[in-house]
Design a protein around this motif. Structure first.
Motif, PDB file in Angstrom:
ATOM      1  N   GLU A  51      51.305 -29.536  60.970  1.00 50.09           N
ATOM      2  CA  GLU A  51      52.423 -29.850  61.854  1.00 50.09           C
ATOM      3  C   GLU A  51      51.946 -30.608  63.093  1.00 50.09           C
ATOM      4  OE1 GLU A  51      51.898 -26.718  60.642  1.00 50.09           O
ATOM      5  OE2 GLU A  51      53.469 -26.754  59.124  1.00 50.09           O
ATOM      6  N   ASP A  52      50.816 -30.150  63.668  1.00 52.90           N
ATOM      7  CA  ASP A  52      50.267 -30.811  64.852  1.00 52.90           C
ATOM      8  C   ASP A  52      49.747 -32.209  64.519  1.00 52.90           C
ATOM      9  OD1 ASP A  52      50.858 -28.564  66.338  1.00 52.90           O
ATOM     10  OD2 ASP A  52      48.822 -27.748  66.216  1.00 52.90           O
ATOM     11  N   VAL A  53      49.094 -32.346  63.367  1.00 50.91           N
ATOM     12  CA  VAL A  53      48.565 -33.647  62.955  1.00 50.91           C
ATOM     13  C   VAL A  53      49.705 -34.639  62.727  1.00 50.91           C
ATOM     14  CG1 VAL A  53      47.306 -34.853  61.121  1.00 50.91           C
ATOM     15  CG2 VAL A  53      46.472 -32.664  61.970  1.00 50.91           C
ATOM     16  N   LEU A  54      50.757 -34.188  62.054  1.00 48.92           N
ATOM     17  CA  LEU A  54      51.905 -35.063  61.797  1.00 48.92           C
ATOM     18  C   LEU A  54      52.627 -35.444  63.088  1.00 48.92           C
ATOM     19  CD1 LEU A  54      53.325 -33.447  58.550  1.00 48.92           C
ATOM     20  CD2 LEU A  54      52.058 -35.593  58.757  1.00 48.92           C
ATOM     21  N   ALA A  55      52.752 -34.493  64.006  1.00 47.27           N
ATOM     22  CA  ALA A  55      53.409 -34.786  65.286  1.00 47.27           C
ATOM     23  C   ALA A  55      52.602 -35.805  66.093  1.00 47.27           C
ATOM     24  CB  ALA A  55      53.592 -33.496  66.090  1.00 47.27           C
ATOM     25  N   ALA A  56      51.282 -35.665  66.090  1.00 45.31           N
ATOM     26  CA  ALA A  56      50.429 -36.621  66.808  1.00 45.31           C
ATOM     27  C   ALA A  56      50.536 -38.006  66.178  1.00 45.31           C
ATOM     28  CB  ALA A  56      48.979 -36.142  66.798  1.00 45.31           C
ATOM     29  N   GLY A  57      50.572 -38.060  64.858  1.00 44.22           N
ATOM     30  CA  GLY A  57      50.724 -39.345  64.170  1.00 44.22           C
ATOM     31  C   GLY A  57      52.064 -39.984  64.453  1.00 44.22           C
ATOM     32  N   HIS A  58      53.096 -39.162  64.538  1.00 36.17           N
ATOM     33  CA  HIS A  58      54.441 -39.680  64.838  1.00 36.17           C
ATOM     34  C   HIS A  58      54.472 -40.308  66.228  1.00 36.17           C
ATOM     35  CE1 HIS A  58      58.752 -39.624  65.752  1.00 36.17           C
ATOM     36  NE2 HIS A  58      58.900 -39.773  64.447  1.00 36.17           N
ATOM     37  N   GLN A  59      53.821 -39.681  67.187  1.00 35.66           N
ATOM     38  CA  GLN A  59      53.768 -40.232  68.551  1.00 35.66           C
ATOM     39  C   GLN A  59      53.012 -41.552  68.576  1.00 35.66           C
ATOM     40  OE1 GLN A  59      52.059 -37.078  70.858  1.00 35.66           O
ATOM     41  NE2 GLN A  59      54.024 -36.057  71.193  1.00 35.66           N
ATOM     42  N   LYS A  60      51.941 -41.651  67.802  1.00 39.02           N
ATOM     43  CA  LYS A  60      51.177 -42.899  67.749  1.00 39.02           C
ATOM     44  C   LYS A  60      51.996 -44.014  67.116  1.00 39.02           C
ATOM     45  CE  LYS A  60      46.617 -40.804  67.647  1.00 39.02           C
ATOM     46  NZ  LYS A  60      45.388 -40.601  66.870  1.00 39.02           N
ATOM     47  N   LEU A  61      52.756 -43.693  66.070  1.00 34.98           N
ATOM     48  CA  LEU A  61      53.574 -44.705  65.406  1.00 34.98           C
ATOM     49  C   LEU A  61      54.718 -45.193  66.279  1.00 34.98           C
ATOM     50  CD1 LEU A  61      53.808 -43.418  61.735  1.00 34.98           C
ATOM     51  CD2 LEU A  61      52.627 -45.444  62.569  1.00 34.98           C
ATOM     52  N   ALA A  62      55.162 -44.370  67.210  1.00 37.47           N
ATOM     53  CA  ALA A  62      56.264 -44.770  68.082  1.00 37.47           C
ATOM     54  C   ALA A  62      55.880 -45.948  68.960  1.00 37.47           C
ATOM     55  CB  ALA A  62      56.704 -43.590  68.945  1.00 37.47           C
ATOM     56  N   SER A  63      54.590 -46.117  69.242  1.00 38.73           N
ATOM     57  CA  SER A  63      54.158 -47.208  70.108  1.00 38.73           C
ATOM     58  C   SER A  63      53.809 -48.483  69.332  1.00 38.73           C
ATOM     59  CB  SER A  63      52.948 -46.770  70.931  1.00 38.73           C
ATOM     60  OG  SER A  63      51.844 -46.534  70.076  1.00 38.73           O
ATOM     61  N   VAL A  64      53.877 -48.444  68.011  1.00 35.86           N
ATOM     62  CA  VAL A  64      53.537 -49.608  67.197  1.00 35.86           C
ATOM     63  C   VAL A  64      54.750 -50.531  67.114  1.00 35.86           C
ATOM     64  CG1 VAL A  64      52.883 -50.366  64.878  1.00 35.86           C
ATOM     65  CG2 VAL A  64      51.880 -48.304  65.842  1.00 35.86           C
ATOM     66  N   PRO A  65      54.585 -51.815  67.448  1.00 41.95           N
ATOM     67  CA  PRO A  65      55.716 -52.729  67.323  1.00 41.95           C
ATOM     68  C   PRO A  65      56.097 -52.899  65.860  1.00 41.95           C
ATOM     69  CG  PRO A  65      53.748 -53.892  68.101  1.00 41.95           C
ATOM     70  CD  PRO A  65      53.394 -52.460  67.948  1.00 41.95           C
ATOM     71  N   SER A  66      57.384 -52.922  65.600  1.00 45.21           N
ATOM     72  CA  SER A  66      57.838 -53.017  64.217  1.00 45.21           C
ATOM     73  C   SER A  66      58.356 -54.398  63.871  1.00 45.21           C
ATOM     74  CB  SER A  66      58.923 -51.974  63.955  1.00 45.21           C
ATOM     75  OG  SER A  66      60.021 -52.206  64.802  1.00 45.21           O
TER      76      SER A  66
END
Length: 110
Positions: A51-66
């Motif tokens: 859960e913590d790993v997925l949440a951290a990955g989700h936060q990192k993906l939020a900053s990636v331009p799409s």
């Protein structure tokens, strides 16, 4: 990526995922296992909850331009009804408008 995907798949039914579990999943799909990569995945995930790993990955993906520019939505973008009850109908092409430009008798690359 395949090792992480297999780890997530194994974790669905088992909280104590082992390297043998990953090997079984990958071999059933006909994938050869690289021991160094498999060890690396387990080393990175050791002591962390998924859960913590997925949440951290989700936060990192939020900053990636799409690549979205905020343009207009595509034509016919209405979502289908739940359960697939309604079939999507392709939009009808618009009639071509007559060009008001005058043909000057030569092409662009003549």
């Amino acid at each position: 990526m395949r090792y992480v995907a297999a780890y997530l798949l194994a974790s669905l039914g088992n909280n104590n995922v082992t390297e043998d579990d990953i090997k079984k999943i990958l071999s059933s799909a006909g994938v050869d296992v690289d021991e160094a990569k498999l060890s690396s995945v387990f080393k990175e995930l050791d002591g962390k909850s998924l859960e913590d790993v997925l949440a951290a990955g989700h936060q990192k993906l939020a900053s990636v331009p799409s690549g979205g520019g905020g343009g207009a939505p595509a034509a016919g973008g209405a979502p289908a009804a739940a359960g697939g009850a309604a079939e999507a109908k392709a939009p009808e092409p618009e009639p071509e408008e007559e060009s008001e430009e005058e043909d000057m008798g030569f092409g662009l690359f003549d």
